[in-house]
Design a protein around this motif. Structure first.
Motif, short mmCIF file in Angstrom:
data_model
loop_
_atom_site.label_atom_id
_atom_site.label_comp_id
_atom_site.label_asym_id
_atom_site.label_seq_id
_atom_site.Cartn_x
_atom_site.Cartn_y
_atom_site.Cartn_z
N LEU A 10 23.87 49.77 -25.19
CA LEU A 10 24.29 49.66 -26.59
C LEU A 10 23.14 49.70 -27.58
CD1 LEU A 10 27.17 47.03 -26.25
CD2 LEU A 10 27.39 49.47 -26.73
N CYS A 11 21.92 49.50 -27.12
CA CYS A 11 20.78 49.68 -28.03
C CYS A 11 20.61 51.14 -28.42
CB CYS A 11 19.49 49.15 -27.39
SG CYS A 11 19.27 47.37 -27.57
N PRO A 39 23.48 50.20 -33.16
CA PRO A 39 23.75 49.32 -32.01
C PRO A 39 24.72 48.18 -32.33
CG PRO A 39 21.43 49.85 -32.08
CD PRO A 39 22.03 50.39 -33.35
N ILE A 40 24.58 47.57 -33.52
CA ILE A 40 25.48 46.47 -33.88
C ILE A 40 26.91 46.98 -34.04
CG2 ILE A 40 26.07 44.82 -35.70
CD1 ILE A 40 23.78 43.90 -34.02
N CYS A 41 27.07 48.11 -34.74
CA CYS A 41 28.42 48.68 -34.91
C CYS A 41 29.02 49.05 -33.55
CB CYS A 41 28.35 49.92 -35.81
SG CYS A 41 27.98 49.56 -37.54
N ALA A 93 28.35 47.74 -30.64
CA ALA A 93 28.66 46.52 -29.89
C ALA A 93 29.96 45.88 -30.39
CB ALA A 93 27.51 45.52 -30.00
N LEU A 94 30.15 45.90 -31.70
CA LEU A 94 31.37 45.33 -32.27
C LEU A 94 32.61 46.13 -31.83
CD1 LEU A 94 30.14 44.53 -35.90
CD2 LEU A 94 30.78 42.86 -34.15
N ILE A 95 32.48 47.44 -31.83
CA ILE A 95 33.61 48.30 -31.42
C ILE A 95 33.93 48.10 -29.94
CG2 ILE A 95 34.33 50.70 -31.06
CD1 ILE A 95 32.65 51.38 -33.59
N VAL A 96 32.90 48.09 -29.10
CA VAL A 96 33.11 47.92 -27.66
C VAL A 96 33.69 46.54 -27.37
CG1 VAL A 96 31.94 47.72 -25.42
CG2 VAL A 96 31.34 49.57 -26.98
N SER A 97 33.18 45.51 -28.06
CA SER A 97 33.69 44.15 -27.85
C SER A 97 35.17 44.05 -28.21
CB SER A 97 32.89 43.15 -28.68
OG SER A 97 31.53 43.11 -28.27
N CYS A 119 30.88 39.05 -24.78
CA CYS A 119 30.90 39.95 -25.94
C CYS A 119 30.00 39.43 -27.06
CB CYS A 119 32.33 40.13 -26.45
SG CYS A 119 33.40 41.06 -25.33
N VAL A 120 30.13 38.15 -27.39
CA VAL A 120 29.32 37.58 -28.47
C VAL A 120 27.85 37.51 -28.05
CG1 VAL A 120 29.02 35.60 -30.01
CG2 VAL A 120 31.30 36.21 -29.23
N TYR A 121 27.63 37.18 -26.79
CA TYR A 121 26.27 37.10 -26.27
C TYR A 121 25.56 38.46 -26.34
CZ TYR A 121 22.55 36.47 -22.75
OH TYR A 121 21.34 36.44 -22.08
N THR A 122 26.30 39.53 -26.05
CA THR A 122 25.71 40.87 -26.09
C THR A 122 25.27 41.24 -27.51
OG1 THR A 122 27.07 41.60 -24.22
CG2 THR A 122 26.14 43.32 -25.64
N ILE A 123 26.11 40.92 -28.51
CA ILE A 123 25.73 41.18 -29.90
C ILE A 123 24.49 40.39 -30.28
CG2 ILE A 123 26.48 40.97 -32.31
CD1 ILE A 123 29.38 41.36 -31.24
#
Length: 482
Positions: free
Chosen positions: A56-57, A88-90, A92-96, A121-125
């Motif tokens: 996701l980076c 990456p943040i966007c 991660a949010l979509i995948v989560s 999910c939160v940990y990954t973000i």
């Protein structure tokens, strides 16, 4: 290797050493409280989070390293951070959101429970944000802050984990997962507050960062494929054990990896400093190659010395984990090639970074991944954890070879590869012997034999290193007297 590098190396090394000691003293406590099955389930959680982080980076963390020194203004670097971080943040949010929807509707039955999935999910973000905040610290050579963050993360994890396990409100596996999440959140807050001038995105204007998003993505996108394949490559051993064996063997295997973390004091410290310093050195003088040669030779001697010593003491280290984890002694010998080859390859892959050949990283990852997947498929059903360790060790040797040879096509540096091949072969034979044989006199004789070969092959490097240490110690004593 200049004094600037060694100064920062010692500071970060000191912090890493403290973190390593904390982990080294507390891991035996945790492994005696948590059984191998629970530890195996926890390691699957950390495996998925690491895989998600790498993919996701989107390779933009690597782009940030490559372009950070193009300009030295705060406005440029703030703009570069925003451009590298937002996708990456966007993502991660979509995948989560997608993962949670699939879980709640029951369309896919995930291996992790619903509570663990939310934490994941939160940990990954949080990990993504921390990845970039750490990069800011690294790229500015703020070694004291970087060391402090490492100590805080390890300390918070240990304290919270032991506290939650003692309270017993949740099961041991979920307690470890929550402790891991809490530790990263604390470090995110500290790192952002320490570098808050970079996080004022309301002040960012397009003119401040002339590196276009198109150029960043062009450099970064091969890393998406590379990191995806590398993720599979790095975790093929645990996945194979999870498929062919049980959580118990995954737990034993993962606990053995904590013993290999004795390398962390060198590996983490060196890798933290080398990439930005190598890029900065190249940007100042593209023809001077002695810096890369000397760095490669020194880290080769250090990593092989530690690796061989770790194999010699494998039975002692495995005793620390407890009776349930005694099999770790026979898994450890080949796992040392993970930190050895990865760290040394950081000094030989420079050509792909300097010449912006990020697409070649995909070939490296695919080649190493194929070796590891095939090796695990063949060896794990027959040898279990030992087979996974052998496959992993061999694949990391292939990883180093591909990185080195492809890099030298674009930016040739004489790394004295024949000498390296000799010491690698001897270490492989020593590791193979100790994978299947208990500690005996041959283990000791083999260790000293390997060290003699290492010193003979790299005599000039060993002599330079010893002289440097002696001169440094002498200067310290003279300052104290004066």
């Amino acid at each position: 290797m200049n004094n600037k590098f060694i100064k920062h190396f010692l500071v970060i090394g000191g912090g890493t050493f403290i973190s390593m000691i904390i982990g080294f003293l507390t891991t035996p406590i945790i492994t005696r409280i948590v059984n191998p099955i629970e530890y195996g389930q926890y390691s699957i959680f950390t495996m998925y989070s690491s895989m998600a982080l790498m993919v996701l980076c989107l390779g933009l963390d690597q782009a940030m390293v490559r372009f950070f020194y193009e300009q030295e203004t705060l406005e440029y670097r703030r703009g570069l951070l925003l451009k590298c971080l937002k996708y990456p943040i966007c993502g991660a949010l979509i995948v989560s959101a997608l993962v949670m929807c699939l879980s709640m509707t029951g369309l896919i039955q995930f291996e992790l429970g619903s509570k663990a999935l939310v934490v994941l999910c939160v940990y990954t973000i949080a990990q993504i944000i921390y990845r970039f905040s750490q990069l800011l610290v690294r790229l500015q050579y703020k070694s004291k802050l970087y060391s402090f963050l490492g100590i805080v993360q390890k300390s918070i994890y240990v304290i919270v984990a032991l506290l939650l396990i003692y309270i017993g409100f949740w099961d041991n596996t979920f307690s470890l997962e929550v402790a891991t999440f809490f530790a990263i959140i604390v470090c995110v807050i500290i790192s952002i507050c320490a570098e808050k001038q970079f996080w004022s995105f309301n002040k960012v204007e397009e003119k401040h960062c002339l590196i276009s998003e198109k150029e960043l993505i062009k450099y970064a996108y091969p890393y998406v494929f590379s990191m995806g394949v590398t993720t599979l490559f790095q975790y093929a051993d645990k996945m194979a054990l999870n498929i062919y064996c049980s959580y118990e063997e995954v737990g034993i295997y993962s606990s053995t990896m904590t013993l290999v973390h004795v390398f962390a004091i060198i590996q983490t410290t060196f890798n933290t400093l080398w990439a930005p310093m190598a890029v900065e050195h190249y940007s100042k003088d593209q023809n001077e190659k002695t810096f890369y040669q000397k760095g490669n030779q020194i880290i080769t001697v250090i990593m092989f010395f530690i690796g061989l010593s770790l194999i010699l003491c494998k039975d002692v280290f495995s005793l620390l984990l407890g009776e349930k984890y005694r099999e770790a002694a026979y898994i450890l010998p080949f796992l040392i090639f993970n930190p050895i080859m990865y760290t040394i390859s950081e000094t030989t892959v420079n050509g792909l970074v300097f010449k912006k050949k990020s697409n070649m990283q995909v070939l490296v990852s695919v080649g190493a991944c194929l070796v590891n997947v095939i090796g695990n498929a063949l060896l794990v059903p027959r040898l279990g954890c030992q087979g996974a360790a052998i496959s992993t060790g061999v694949s990391y040797i292939g990883f180093w070879a591909l990185r080195t040879f492809l890099s030298n096509k674009y930016f040739y540096v004489d790394f004295h590869l024949k000498k390296f091949a000799v010491i690698t072969l001897i270490t492989v034979l020593y590791a193979f012997y100790n994978t299947f044989v208990k500690f005996n006199i041959c283990t000791v004789l083999g260790y000293f034999g390997c060290l003699i070969v290492l010193v003979v092959l790299y005599f000039d490097t060993v002599r330079w290193s010893l002289n440097y240490v002696l001169v440094t110690v002498k200067n310290i004593f003279e300052r104290k007297r004066s």
